[in-house]
Design a protein around this motif. Structure first.
Motif, PDB file in Angstrom:
ATOM      1  N   ALA A  38       0.575   8.056 -33.717  1.00 26.06           N
ATOM      2  CA  ALA A  38       0.261   6.583 -32.841  1.00 26.06           C
ATOM      3  C   ALA A  38       1.658   6.429 -32.143  1.00 26.06           C
ATOM      4  O   ALA A  38       1.772   5.985 -31.109  1.00 26.06           O
ATOM      5  CB  ALA A  38      -0.165   5.635 -33.539  1.00 26.06           C
ATOM      6  N   VAL A  39       2.684   6.685 -32.765  1.00 23.18           N
ATOM      7  CA  VAL A  39       4.077   6.267 -32.312  1.00 23.18           C
ATOM      8  C   VAL A  39       5.065   7.503 -32.286  1.00 23.18           C
ATOM      9  O   VAL A  39       5.124   8.222 -33.224  1.00 23.18           O
ATOM     10  CB  VAL A  39       4.742   5.072 -33.089  1.00 23.18           C
ATOM     11  N   ASP A  40       5.791   7.593 -31.171  1.00 26.92           N
ATOM     12  CA  ASP A  40       6.676   8.782 -30.826  1.00 26.92           C
ATOM     13  C   ASP A  40       7.922   8.514 -31.327  1.00 26.92           C
ATOM     14  O   ASP A  40       8.907   8.402 -30.900  1.00 26.92           O
ATOM     15  CB  ASP A  40       6.633   9.330 -29.489  1.00 26.92           C
ATOM     16  N   LEU A  41       8.000   8.544 -33.029  1.00 28.30           N
ATOM     17  CA  LEU A  41       9.216   8.238 -33.413  1.00 28.30           C
ATOM     18  C   LEU A  41      10.429   9.194 -33.231  1.00 28.30           C
ATOM     19  O   LEU A  41      11.479   8.960 -33.186  1.00 28.30           O
ATOM     20  CB  LEU A  41       9.089   8.041 -35.089  1.00 28.30           C
ATOM     21  N   HIS A  42      10.134  10.566 -33.295  1.00 26.29           N
ATOM     22  CA  HIS A  42      11.151  11.646 -32.925  1.00 26.29           C
ATOM     23  C   HIS A  42      11.537  11.502 -31.472  1.00 26.29           C
ATOM     24  O   HIS A  42      12.513  11.595 -31.094  1.00 26.29           O
ATOM     25  CB  HIS A  42      10.291  12.804 -33.513  1.00 26.29           C
ATOM     26  N   GLY A  43      10.612  11.115 -30.480  1.00 23.26           N
ATOM     27  CA  GLY A  43      11.146  10.975 -29.372  1.00 23.26           C
ATOM     28  C   GLY A  43      12.151   9.860 -28.983  1.00 23.26           C
ATOM     29  O   GLY A  43      13.034   9.976 -28.440  1.00 23.26           O
ATOM     30  N   ARG A  47      16.114   9.781 -28.072  1.00 20.05           N
ATOM     31  CA  ARG A  47      16.943   8.990 -27.066  1.00 20.05           C
ATOM     32  C   ARG A  47      18.204   8.385 -27.771  1.00 20.05           C
ATOM     33  O   ARG A  47      19.126   8.234 -27.232  1.00 20.05           O
ATOM     34  CB  ARG A  47      15.906   7.641 -26.719  1.00 20.05           C
ATOM     35  N   ILE A  48      17.914   8.134 -29.048  1.00 23.24           N
ATOM     36  CA  ILE A  48      19.221   7.483 -29.743  1.00 23.24           C
ATOM     37  C   ILE A  48      20.403   8.716 -29.722  1.00 23.24           C
ATOM     38  O   ILE A  48      21.410   8.421 -29.573  1.00 23.24           O
ATOM     39  CB  ILE A  48      18.873   7.176 -31.073  1.00 23.24           C
ATOM     40  N   ASP A  49      19.838   9.810 -30.017  1.00 19.65           N
ATOM     41  CA  ASP A  49      20.849  10.988 -30.040  1.00 19.65           C
ATOM     42  C   ASP A  49      21.383  11.256 -28.918  1.00 19.65           C
ATOM     43  O   ASP A  49      22.546  11.919 -28.753  1.00 19.65           O
ATOM     44  CB  ASP A  49      20.017  12.113 -30.741  1.00 19.65           C
ATOM     45  N   ALA A  50      20.767  10.938 -27.625  1.00 15.60           N
ATOM     46  CA  ALA A  50      21.354  11.088 -26.283  1.00 15.60           C
ATOM     47  C   ALA A  50      22.347   9.969 -25.936  1.00 15.60           C
ATOM     48  O   ALA A  50      22.824  10.167 -24.637  1.00 15.60           O
ATOM     49  CB  ALA A  50      20.196  11.189 -25.477  1.00 15.60           C
ATOM     50  N   GLY A  51      22.374   9.040 -26.871  1.00 14.88           N
ATOM     51  CA  GLY A  51      23.392   7.806 -26.399  1.00 14.88           C
ATOM     52  C   GLY A  51      22.765   6.418 -26.443  1.00 14.88           C
ATOM     53  O   GLY A  51      23.203   5.501 -26.348  1.00 14.88           O
ATOM     54  N   GLU A  60      13.258  -2.432 -30.258  1.00 19.84           N
ATOM     55  CA  GLU A  60      12.664  -2.724 -29.214  1.00 19.84           C
ATOM     56  C   GLU A  60      11.232  -1.857 -28.967  1.00 19.84           C
ATOM     57  O   GLU A  60       9.879  -2.563 -28.681  1.00 19.84           O
ATOM     58  CB  GLU A  60      13.345  -2.166 -27.779  1.00 19.84           C
ATOM     59  N   LEU A  61      11.134  -0.582 -29.660  1.00 20.68           N
ATOM     60  CA  LEU A  61      10.095  -0.149 -29.575  1.00 20.68           C
ATOM     61  C   LEU A  61       9.128  -0.813 -30.828  1.00 20.68           C
ATOM     62  O   LEU A  61       7.580  -0.832 -30.479  1.00 20.68           O
ATOM     63  CB  LEU A  61      10.142   1.443 -30.094  1.00 20.68           C
ATOM     64  N   ALA A  62       9.663  -1.547 -31.587  1.00 21.27           N
ATOM     65  CA  ALA A  62       8.836  -2.176 -32.970  1.00 21.27           C
ATOM     66  C   ALA A  62       8.243  -3.406 -32.197  1.00 21.27           C
ATOM     67  O   ALA A  62       6.934  -3.761 -32.535  1.00 21.27           O
ATOM     68  CB  ALA A  62       9.830  -2.546 -34.012  1.00 21.27           C
ATOM     69  N   ASP A  63       8.863  -4.112 -31.246  1.00 19.02           N
ATOM     70  CA  ASP A  63       8.413  -5.156 -30.616  1.00 19.02           C
ATOM     71  C   ASP A  63       7.368  -4.823 -29.568  1.00 19.02           C
ATOM     72  O   ASP A  63       6.168  -5.601 -29.498  1.00 19.02           O
ATOM     73  CB  ASP A  63       9.462  -6.142 -29.769  1.00 19.02           C
ATOM     74  N   GLN A  64       7.259  -3.446 -29.115  1.00 16.66           N
ATOM     75  CA  GLN A  64       6.157  -3.188 -28.298  1.00 16.66           C
ATOM     76  C   GLN A  64       5.035  -2.610 -28.976  1.00 16.66           C
ATOM     77  O   GLN A  64       4.086  -2.410 -28.460  1.00 16.66           O
ATOM     78  CB  GLN A  64       6.893  -2.205 -27.227  1.00 16.66           C
ATOM     79  N   THR A  65       5.037  -2.216 -30.103  1.00 20.37           N
ATOM     80  CA  THR A  65       4.018  -1.736 -30.969  1.00 20.37           C
ATOM     81  C   THR A  65       3.961  -2.719 -32.165  1.00 20.37           C
ATOM     82  O   THR A  65       4.102  -2.283 -33.376  1.00 20.37           O
ATOM     83  CB  THR A  65       4.546  -0.497 -31.382  1.00 20.37           C
ATOM     84  N   GLY A 138      26.077  12.494 -24.434  1.00 17.75           N
ATOM     85  CA  GLY A 138      25.138  12.187 -23.448  1.00 17.75           C
ATOM     86  C   GLY A 138      23.948  13.332 -23.327  1.00 17.75           C
ATOM     87  O   GLY A 138      23.252  13.233 -22.015  1.00 17.75           O
ATOM     88  N   VAL A 139      23.953  14.464 -24.228  1.00 16.36           N
ATOM     89  CA  VAL A 139      23.153  15.523 -23.893  1.00 16.36           C
ATOM     90  C   VAL A 139      22.751  15.894 -25.458  1.00 16.36           C
ATOM     91  O   VAL A 139      23.740  15.830 -26.244  1.00 16.36           O
ATOM     92  CB  VAL A 139      23.597  16.594 -23.024  1.00 16.36           C
ATOM     93  N   ILE A 140      21.549  16.322 -25.694  1.00 16.83           N
ATOM     94  CA  ILE A 140      21.244  16.913 -26.968  1.00 16.83           C
ATOM     95  C   ILE A 140      20.996  18.412 -26.900  1.00 16.83           C
ATOM     96  O   ILE A 140      20.151  19.114 -25.901  1.00 16.83           O
ATOM     97  CB  ILE A 140      20.009  16.070 -27.562  1.00 16.83           C
ATOM     98  N   LYS A 141      20.993  18.934 -27.862  1.00 18.05           N
ATOM     99  CA  LYS A 141      20.617  20.246 -28.257  1.00 18.05           C
ATOM    100  C   LYS A 141      19.215  20.465 -28.041  1.00 18.05           C
ATOM    101  O   LYS A 141      18.395  19.473 -28.636  1.00 18.05           O
ATOM    102  CB  LYS A 141      20.904  20.927 -29.727  1.00 18.05           C
ATOM    103  N   PRO A 142      18.400  21.426 -27.462  1.00 18.87           N
ATOM    104  CA  PRO A 142      18.927  22.758 -27.324  1.00 18.87           C
ATOM    105  C   PRO A 142      19.439  22.556 -25.798  1.00 18.87           C
ATOM    106  O   PRO A 142      19.369  23.942 -25.124  1.00 18.87           O
ATOM    107  CB  PRO A 142      17.849  23.865 -27.364  1.00 18.87           C
ATOM    108  N   ASP A 143      19.711  21.725 -25.045  1.00 22.84           N
ATOM    109  CA  ASP A 143      20.110  21.826 -23.552  1.00 22.84           C
ATOM    110  C   ASP A 143      21.622  22.829 -23.457  1.00 22.84           C
ATOM    111  O   ASP A 143      22.249  22.651 -24.348  1.00 22.84           O
ATOM    112  CB  ASP A 143      20.639  20.517 -23.084  1.00 22.84           C
ATOM    113  N   PRO A 144      21.557  23.606 -22.792  1.00 20.42           N
ATOM    114  CA  PRO A 144      22.742  24.598 -22.619  1.00 20.42           C
ATOM    115  C   PRO A 144      23.738  23.941 -22.393  1.00 20.42           C
ATOM    116  O   PRO A 144      25.017  24.323 -22.658  1.00 20.42           O
ATOM    117  CB  PRO A 144      22.213  25.614 -21.690  1.00 20.42           C
ATOM    118  N   ARG A 145      23.867  22.857 -21.790  1.00 19.94           N
ATOM    119  CA  ARG A 145      25.022  22.073 -21.232  1.00 19.94           C
ATOM    120  C   ARG A 145      25.667  21.718 -22.475  1.00 19.94           C
ATOM    121  O   ARG A 145      26.842  21.482 -22.504  1.00 19.94           O
ATOM    122  CB  ARG A 145      24.588  21.014 -20.611  1.00 19.94           C
TER     123      ARG A 145
END
Length: 207
Positions: A38-43, A47-51, A60-65, A138-145
């Motif tokens: 029901a909830v995309d916790l890994h997604g 977002r947290i891993d990306a900054g 915020e997600l908890a408040d929305q769900t 500001g970028v996560i694996k596996p992005d080549p950057r």
């Protein structure tokens, strides 16, 4: 080529990362599966891993769900219980490499604030020669950057970097950059790989 530096992933290499196990213990597997469907916790965590902010993003997600609000907040409030236990043999390998004068880096998908908190709980997270943390980059694996950014910062040729990670997609991305790689399936195999690379003796690797 003998590697000039060794690059460790952290989650499931140095620290066990298994949110599902934590939620199973709290809710039971069936209810946990319902939550994760029901909830995309890994997604959210990506977002947290990306900054993105740690507590704020989760709350915020908890408040929305509202139907899952308590369980979503656990991701923040019980985060350290999901990022445990330490993988002691891997930590010993990190320290053995440093004792031999081999530069040791971290390359990890980790939030800015969650990594800062983890460093207060796990002493070895402060022992890397360089720590490449996705939240700061500001970028996560596996992005080549992210691999390119490591190369540019450390100044070491890709083929002279030996990288271990437990995810095949991250290993594939590093391979495409020309890095030496090891798909981590346990510290014993990683220890054997470090011996084969000429970086540690069997005794130093705990074999």
């Amino acid at each position: 080529m003998t590697p000039s530096a060794v690059v460790f992933d952290i989650g499931n290499v140095l620290i066990t990362w298994n949110p599902e196990r934590f939620y199973d213990a709290q809710l039971g597997e069936a209810r946990r599966r319902e939550l994760f469907a029901a909830v995309d916790l890994h997604g959210m965590n990506d977002r947290i891993d990306a900054g993105a902010l740690f507590r704020e993003t989760i709350y915020e997600l908890a408040d929305q769900t509202p139907e899952w609000a308590t369980e979503i907040r656990w991701w923040h409030d019980h985060w350290i219980d999901m990022a445990a236990p330490r993988i002691e043999h891997s930590i010993a390998l990190l320290r053995a490499l440093r004792a031999k004068g081999v530069p040791v880096f971290a390359l990890t998908n980790f939030g800015i604030h969650s990594f800062a908190y983890a460093k207060t709980q796990y002493d070895f997270l402060g022992e890397f020669d360089r720590a490449y943390v996705s939240g700061h980059m500001g970028v996560i694996k596996p992005d080549p950057r992210i691999f390119e950014m490591v190369e540019q910062d450390c100044g070491i040729a890709p083929e002279a970097l030996l990288f271990t990670d437990d995810r095949a997609d991250n290993i594939a991305a590093a391979t495409a950059r020309g890095w030496q790689v090891h798909l981590f399936a346990g510290p014993q195999g990683w220890a054997t790989r470090l011996v084969a690379a000429g970086l540690l003796t069997a005794e130093e690797a705990g074999l």
